[in-house]
Design an enzyme around this catalytic site. Structure first.
Site, PDB file in Angstrom:
ATOM      1  N   GLY A 284     -59.048  10.422  -5.434  1.00 56.77           N
ATOM      2  CA  GLY A 284     -57.991   9.747  -6.175  1.00 56.77           C
ATOM      3  C   GLY A 284     -57.311   8.639  -5.404  1.00 56.77           C
ATOM      4  CB  ILE A 287     -60.633   4.254   0.601  1.00 54.96           C
ATOM      5  CG1 ILE A 287     -59.753   3.243   1.340  1.00 54.96           C
ATOM      6  CG2 ILE A 287     -62.065   4.199   1.136  1.00 54.96           C
ATOM      7  CD1 ILE A 287     -60.221   1.832   1.243  1.00 54.96           C
ATOM      8  CG  HIS A 308     -53.665  16.739  -2.322  1.00 50.09           C
ATOM      9  ND1 HIS A 308     -54.205  15.793  -1.489  1.00 50.09           N
ATOM     10  CD2 HIS A 308     -52.352  16.431  -2.443  1.00 50.09           C
ATOM     11  CE1 HIS A 308     -53.267  14.952  -1.110  1.00 50.09           C
ATOM     12  NE2 HIS A 308     -52.135  15.300  -1.688  1.00 50.09           N
ATOM     13  CB  ILE A 338     -59.479  18.851   2.852  1.00 56.08           C
ATOM     14  CG1 ILE A 338     -58.283  18.152   3.502  1.00 56.08           C
ATOM     15  CG2 ILE A 338     -60.093  18.019   1.747  1.00 56.08           C
ATOM     16  CD1 ILE A 338     -58.667  16.844   4.204  1.00 56.08           C
ATOM     17  CB  ILE A 401     -63.319   7.157   5.652  1.00 58.87           C
ATOM     18  CG1 ILE A 401     -64.361   6.980   4.556  1.00 58.87           C
ATOM     19  CG2 ILE A 401     -62.482   5.898   5.809  1.00 58.87           C
ATOM     20  CD1 ILE A 401     -63.785   6.695   3.212  1.00 58.87           C
ATOM     21  CE  LYS A 405     -53.194   1.141  11.844  1.00 59.41           C
ATOM     22  NZ  LYS A 405     -54.139   0.263  11.128  1.00 59.41           N
ATOM     23  CB  SER A 446     -55.587   0.529   0.644  1.00 60.46           C
ATOM     24  OG  SER A 446     -54.969   0.151   1.860  1.00 60.46           O
ATOM     25  CD  GLU A 537     -46.282  -1.040  13.047  1.00 59.40           C
ATOM     26  OE1 GLU A 537     -46.718  -1.201  11.904  1.00 59.40           O
ATOM     27  OE2 GLU A 537     -45.302  -1.667  13.483  1.00 59.40           O
TER      28      GLU A 537
END
Length: 608
Positions: A284, A287, A308, A338, A401, A405, A446, A537
């Site tokens: 859902g 991606i 979920h 999951i 996936i 990062k 996204s 970051e």
């Protein structure tokens, strides 16, 4: 006016023109005229009959004269020449004499009068009837065939409200020339000055062969002006009739990535997906849902949509059923977490998928800094559960996936993604299932990406918030990211980490400026505010370190290699003890382990 009415009008007008031309030619050649003479009557009737006959033959009466051009003029010449030739034959047979001078003058007058009557309508229409419909002075980038096609269409279809006033083209041979009465002013470097000088309100980029990098360069020049910039639709849309040449589209952020999109090896993918059972976790999400759309194009037997969030799973299920209603694909929604190992085992046992695409994960960097235990649960334990269930039930290929990062991570999110890569690589060493991971950078559009945030801020009137003026990121589109994941599954041998070569990194502040311009505002109107970097970051992201680039190429711009060390016992220890750790301690242990692993291992590279 109906076709019959139009035909009758043209026959009447042409009859008057033919008789007038004959009268004037006799008058000019002889100085006097006797309209009752046998010669005059025979000549007049012959030319009149011949003209109408050849007008029908050459379809002169079927032409739309508001679009008249050289082709129509040639037909008029043919008709007049054939009529005069026929008349000369009749004169020779009936009168034993051919009056060449009078026939020649008559022919010239026919071309002049008939051509003038036809082209008068186009000239009147162009200059007067639609003059007031122009309202935006338009500059066309590209004086090639596409640009000329655009200019011609705008000149004919003035209801578009765009008035072409100049071309820009880097071909110096075209400079200072006029095309369709429109001057070619100069190269791309003159866009800013030309817009000011000619008071341009609209710019149309009409070069279908432009690469993304070249388009970006041109747009940056256009962005220096206050004019709205649009682009010619894709050639395939024009050829299939989905769009017409004057239906320009706005330049999208995706157009400015500076590289060409991923090209898939469809044959390899079809072998893995067509008529097979495929499962997607996180189906859902932005991606995951796009992966489902791309997979459905290859006609799997079943596509299991696992997630979920009931609303998002319902939404993608309904969309896919509608879009692929003419196929035999069975779309199966599964609401599951999951982190539930037993449920993952049950799902794998029930559906027996051939390929699993694992897209479910927590990806928001600042949120995972505040909630590191949730990142461990979802990104590490969740991946372990799905991968273990896939291995246990004999899944052929498992594609996880990951993220850029995960390279030298400074955030909890990046560290848990790197450790999840280790988990699937370890699974690959002891399983018949082929386990691979796919790394890519930020995904435009996204959930959680900067683009939706910037758009909301622009809609509210600004300012757009950027963390740091020097922050750069790699970007790709959602379809590109999804295609890469699918391609990785087809290329998998086991243990690889695939990485997309995403071109040059993009400055976030430049992205913000482009989006402001694309939204029709100036930078001053919206404003940009710097807020400082957030926890976890980095100013820049890495896709691979220098020593991670392999030389073995398995796909255009795709490289592959394997890691040598896996810290599985340390990962198991963190998973077993993290509930009792303080957040800072957990964060430090995750980062230490992830960075030690990345620092010592030669990875894999993909560039697509």
């Amino acid at each position: 006016m109906t076709y019959r009415q139009r035909l009758s009008l043209f026959i009447l007008i042409d009859s008057a023109i033919v008789l007038t031309a004959i009268f004037i030619s006799h008058l000019l050649v002889r100085g006097t005229i006797n309209t009752s003479s046998w010669f005059y009557i025979v000549s007049a009737l012959t030319i009149l009959f011949s003209h109408h006959l050849f007008s029908f033959k050459f379809k002169l009466y079927k032409k739309a004269w508001e679009y008249a051009s050289v082709g129509e003029l040639i037909i008029i010449l043919k008709t007049a020449s054939a009529s005069i030739l026929t008349a000369s034959i009749f004169q020779g047979v009936l009168l034993n004499e051919i009056f060449i001078r009078r026939l020649s003058v008559t022919g010239l007058l026919l071309v002049l009068f008939i051509g003038g009557s036809r082209f008068f309508w186009r000239i009147y229409r162009d200059l007067y009837l639609t003059r007031l419909t122009y309202n935006k002075r338009t500059l066309i980038i590209g004086a090639g065939s596409a640009g000329i096609m655009v200019a011609r269409q705008l000149l004919k279809n003035k209801v578009s409200g765009l008035q072409p006033v100049g071309f820009i083209d880097d071909d110096f041979k075209k400079h200072h020339l006029d095309i369709l009465g429109i001057p070619v002013i100069g190269g791309v470097n003159k866009i800013e000055s030309v817009v000011m000088e000619l008071q341009i309100e609209n710019i149309v980029i009409a070069i279908p062969s432009l690469s993304k990098k070249e388009l970006n360069i041109i747009f940056q020049e256009c962005a220096k002006t206050s004019a709205k910039t649009q682009i010619l639709p894709m050639l395939e849309d024009l050829m299939t009739g989905k769009l017409s040449v004057n239906q320009f589209r706005d330049v999208q952020v995706e157009d400015l990535l500076g590289r060409e999109p991923v090209v898939l090896n469809n044959d390899r993918i079809s072998e893995d997906i067509t008529n097979k059972i495929v499962l997607v976790t996180g189906a859902g999400g932005s991606i995951g849902s796009e992966i489902c759309r791309q997979i459905a194009k290859f006609n799997p037997e079943r596509l299991v949509l696992l997630g979920h969030g009931e609303n998002s799973i319902y939404s993608i299920e309904m969309e896919l059923k509608e879009r692929f209603r003419n196929t035999n694909i069975e779309f199966i929604p599964v609401i599951a977490e999951i982190q539930d190992a037993k449920k993952m085992m049950s799902v794998m046992e029930t559906f027996q998928p051939h390929v699993v695409y694992h897209a479910a994960a927590h990806k928001h960097v600042p949120l995972m800094e505040r909630n590191p235990e949730e990142a461990v649960k979802n990104n590490m334990i969740g991946t372990w559960n799905v991968a273990n269930a896939a291995s246990w039930h004999g899944v052929n290929t498992f594609v996880m996936i990951s993220s850029d990062k995960a390279v030298n991570p400074t955030s909890v999110m990046g560290a848990t993604k790197r450790l999840a890569e280790m988990i699937v690589q370890n699974m690959d060493e002891s399983s018949n299932t082929k386990f691979v991971a796919v790394r890519f950078g930020n995904v435009l559009g996204s959930r959680g990406s900067v683009i939706p945030l910037f758009k909301k801020q622009i809609e509210k009137g600004g300012p757009v918030t950027v963390t740091h003026p020097d922050m750069v990121r790699y970007f790709m589109t959602i379809p590109e990211a999804s295609r890469l994941v699918i391609q990785a599954g087809a290329l998998a041998q086991g243990g690889e980490i695939f990485v997309l070569d995403m071109g040059e990194p993009v400055k976030i502040v430049d992205l913000a400026k482009n989006l402001i311009k694309l939204s029709g505002y100036s930078i001053d109107e919206i404003g940009i505010e710097y807020t400082g970097t957030r926890p976890g970051e980095k100013l820049y992201e890495e896709l691979l370190k220098d020593d991670e680039v392999g030389e073995h190429q398995v796909h255009p711009k795709i490289y592959v290699g394997k890691t040598s060390e896996l810290y599985i016992s340390e990962i198991e220890e963190i998973i077993g003890t993290f509930p009792g750790m303080e957040k800072e301690e957990l964060r430090d242990r995750l980062l230490a382990l992830a960075n030690n692993r990345v620092a010592s291992s030669p990875l894999i590279s993909i560039s697509v």
